[in-house]
Design an enzyme around this catalytic site. Structure first.
Site, PDB file in Angstrom:
ATOM      1  N   CYS A 106       0.784  -1.532   0.074  1.00 41.38           N
ATOM      2  CA  CYS A 106      -0.157   0.111  -0.049  1.00 41.38           C
ATOM      3  C   CYS A 106       0.748   1.315   0.124  1.00 41.38           C
ATOM      4  O   CYS A 106       0.343   2.414  -0.316  1.00 41.38           O
ATOM      5  CB  CYS A 106      -0.829  -0.003   1.145  1.00 41.38           C
ATOM      6  SG  CYS A 106      -2.062  -1.340   1.153  1.00 41.38           S
TER       7      CYS A 106
ATOM      8  N   ARG B 256     -20.059   7.275  -1.815  1.00 42.94           N
ATOM      9  CA  ARG B 256     -21.366   7.126  -1.633  1.00 42.94           C
ATOM     10  C   ARG B 256     -21.811   8.234  -0.725  1.00 42.94           C
ATOM     11  O   ARG B 256     -22.381   7.881   0.543  1.00 42.94           O
ATOM     12  CB  ARG B 256     -21.798   5.541  -1.077  1.00 42.94           C
ATOM     13  CG  ARG B 256     -21.780   4.545  -2.069  1.00 42.94           C
ATOM     14  CD  ARG B 256     -22.723   4.498  -3.257  1.00 42.94           C
ATOM     15  NE  ARG B 256     -22.433   3.478  -3.851  1.00 42.94           N
ATOM     16  CZ  ARG B 256     -21.533   3.371  -5.084  1.00 42.94           C
ATOM     17  NH1 ARG B 256     -20.827   4.571  -5.434  1.00 42.94           N
ATOM     18  NH2 ARG B 256     -21.390   2.382  -5.931  1.00 42.94           N
TER      19      ARG B 256
ATOM     20  N   THR C  22     -25.138   8.170   1.481  1.00 51.26           N
ATOM     21  CA  THR C  22     -25.542   7.132   2.587  1.00 51.26           C
ATOM     22  C   THR C  22     -25.504   7.835   3.847  1.00 51.26           C
ATOM     23  O   THR C  22     -24.978   8.931   4.265  1.00 51.26           O
ATOM     24  CB  THR C  22     -24.281   6.046   2.678  1.00 51.26           C
ATOM     25  OG1 THR C  22     -24.690   4.943   3.104  1.00 51.26           O
ATOM     26  CG2 THR C  22     -22.971   6.607   3.295  1.00 51.26           C
TER      27      THR C  22
ATOM     28  N   SER D  59     -11.728   0.213   3.275  1.00 52.08           N
ATOM     29  CA  SER D  59     -11.336   1.280   2.024  1.00 52.08           C
ATOM     30  C   SER D  59     -11.980   0.298   1.040  1.00 52.08           C
ATOM     31  O   SER D  59     -12.156  -0.712   0.778  1.00 52.08           O
ATOM     32  CB  SER D  59      -9.840   1.276   1.867  1.00 52.08           C
ATOM     33  OG  SER D  59      -9.111  -0.066   2.071  1.00 52.08           O
TER      34      SER D  59
ATOM     35  N   CYS E 203      -0.548   3.307   5.940  1.00 48.63           N
ATOM     36  CA  CYS E 203       0.063   1.998   6.681  1.00 48.63           C
ATOM     37  C   CYS E 203       0.411   0.740   5.439  1.00 48.63           C
ATOM     38  O   CYS E 203       0.011   1.161   4.392  1.00 48.63           O
ATOM     39  CB  CYS E 203      -0.924   1.413   7.566  1.00 48.63           C
ATOM     40  SG  CYS E 203      -2.549   0.971   6.733  1.00 48.63           S
TER      41      CYS E 203
END
Length: 403
Positions: free
Chosen positions: A96, A230, A233, A257, A389
């Protein structure tokens, strides 16, 4: 691992672009990671007004090899962007943190005098992550009474087999250690969605996104907006979702994620290149830091990474930063870092993050750097910090300063 760039010749970001992030199986699913990287790189080179022939190094991050040309990815990006055949290219996998890592490698190449300009990017097509069969079994046969078994490369990429747990469990471990509740995670997930929505309406992402044309069902389609968010939401809706990794746990699909496709590219230039080619800096790279941490709590990695990067930039406290962006792998993970660093939320992840935008693994670091670099043009901020991270127990961070 850190760098004392503060006392070195300046390194500038002169181009910073990304694709919009496509949802899982969405509009970008049919484009390879290489094709996505080519698009963001051409856009970044154009933004920087850099002649491709002057680029001396290419670094591109990619995590899950999702297309047949994946072993050649960085090299193919370079050649398809009309960089000189003589220009070397390197594909990087720091999971990542890959997008951030390419910036670090580009900076090192410039500091060592190997190049004056470097292309640094990250790309991922998670929709195309393959199902795999063990080559030994296919080539040499299986035992009597057994069968060929397929493995999901995407799930394997999100599971630390040494630590013995998927990434979601590492977030649950942090929630337990730091006393983070399911409600806090749900509330932060809504914050991510809503802040992205407000930023989108205000045109905040316009400077960083390079629209891309794809084949739609009704003909050509322009993708210029992140597909995963979204913003409509509600907290009431997501509180009804079941925890994914642990009974009565804190992590749900809404507070993790998004699995997405996308790419981003950063163009780094030396001080000499900026002067000689009359380039316009977006930001100055001040420092970076990479640190290890407990693999079962990998999400806390941004804490030592940020503290190390700040120290080597000569900045005494994270409170002195005008903006902080930490990749939102999980709400519980982000909140643990925020609690440990005592972050001021009024200047942290202001425009959403990976929970809303999505997290195409190799591209997220590039997205964060591109966003923070372009934000200097929109505000009067002086110091930006970006971090993520890393599965396996690491953290990575960069400090950017206004040019």
């Amino acid at each position: 691992m850190a760098a004392l760039l503060k006392t070195s010749p300046s390194i500038y970001i002169v181009g910073a672009k990304r694709t919009a992030f496509g949802s899982f199986g969405g509009s970008l699913a049919k484009l390879s990671a290489t094709e996505l990287g080519v698009h963001s790189t051409k856009a970044a080179l154009a933004q920087a007004a850099v002649d491709p022939s002057s680029v001396g190094a290419v670094y591109f991050g990619n995590v899950v090899a999702s297309s047949p040309d994946a072993p050649y990815l960085a090299r193919h990006v370079a050649l398809k962007c009309d960089l000189p055949v003589e220009t070397p290219a390197l594909t990087i996998n720091r999971l990542c943190g890959s997008g951030f890592e390419t910036v670090i490698q580009g900076a090192k190449a410039i500091l060592l005098g190997e190049t004056e300009l470097a292309v640094c990017g990250g790309t991922e097509n998670m929709s195309g992550a393959p199902f795999q069969i063990d080559g030994n079994a296919v080539r040499w046969g299986v035992n009597l009474g057994t069968e060929l078994k397929m493995r999901d490369a995407l799930w394997d990429g999100l599971t630390d087999m040494h630590a013995g747990c998927p990434m979601g469990i590492t977030a649950e471990n942090l929630a337990e250690k730091y006393g983070i509740t399911r409600q806090e995670c749900d509330e932060f997930a809504i914050r991510s969605q809503q802040t992205w929505g407000k930023a989108k309406e205000a045109g905040v992402f316009d400077a960083e996104i390079a629209p891309i044309e794809v084949k739609g069902r009704k003909g050509p389609q322009i993708v210029d907006t992140d597909e995963h968010p979204r913003p409509e939401t509600t907290l009431d809706k997501i509180t009804k979702l079941r925890p994914v990794f642990k009974k009565d746990g804190a992590v749900t699909a809404a507070s993790a994620s998004g699995i997405c496709d996308g790419a981003g590219t950063i163009i780094l230039a030396s001080e000499q290149a900026v002067k000689e080619q009359n380039l316009t800096p977006l930001a100055r790279l001040s420092s970076y830091h990479v640190a290890g941490c407990d693999p079962t709590m990998m999400g806390i990695g941004p804490v030592p990474a940020i503290l190390g990067a700040l120290e080597h930039a000569g900045i005494s406290s994270v409170q002195d930063a005008d903006r902080v962006e930490i990749n939102e792998a999980f709400a519980a993970q982000f909140l643990a870092c925020a609690k440990e660093l005592e972050l001021d939320m009024s200047k942290t992840n202001l425009h959403g993050g990976a929970i809303s935008l999505g997290h195409p693994l190799g591209a997220s670091g590039s997205r964060i750097v591109a966003h923070l670099a372009n934000e200097f043009q929109r505000t009067d901020a002086k110091i930006h910090v970006g971090s993520a991270c890393i599965g396996g127990g690491q953290g990575i961070a960069v400090v950017l300063e206004a040019p």
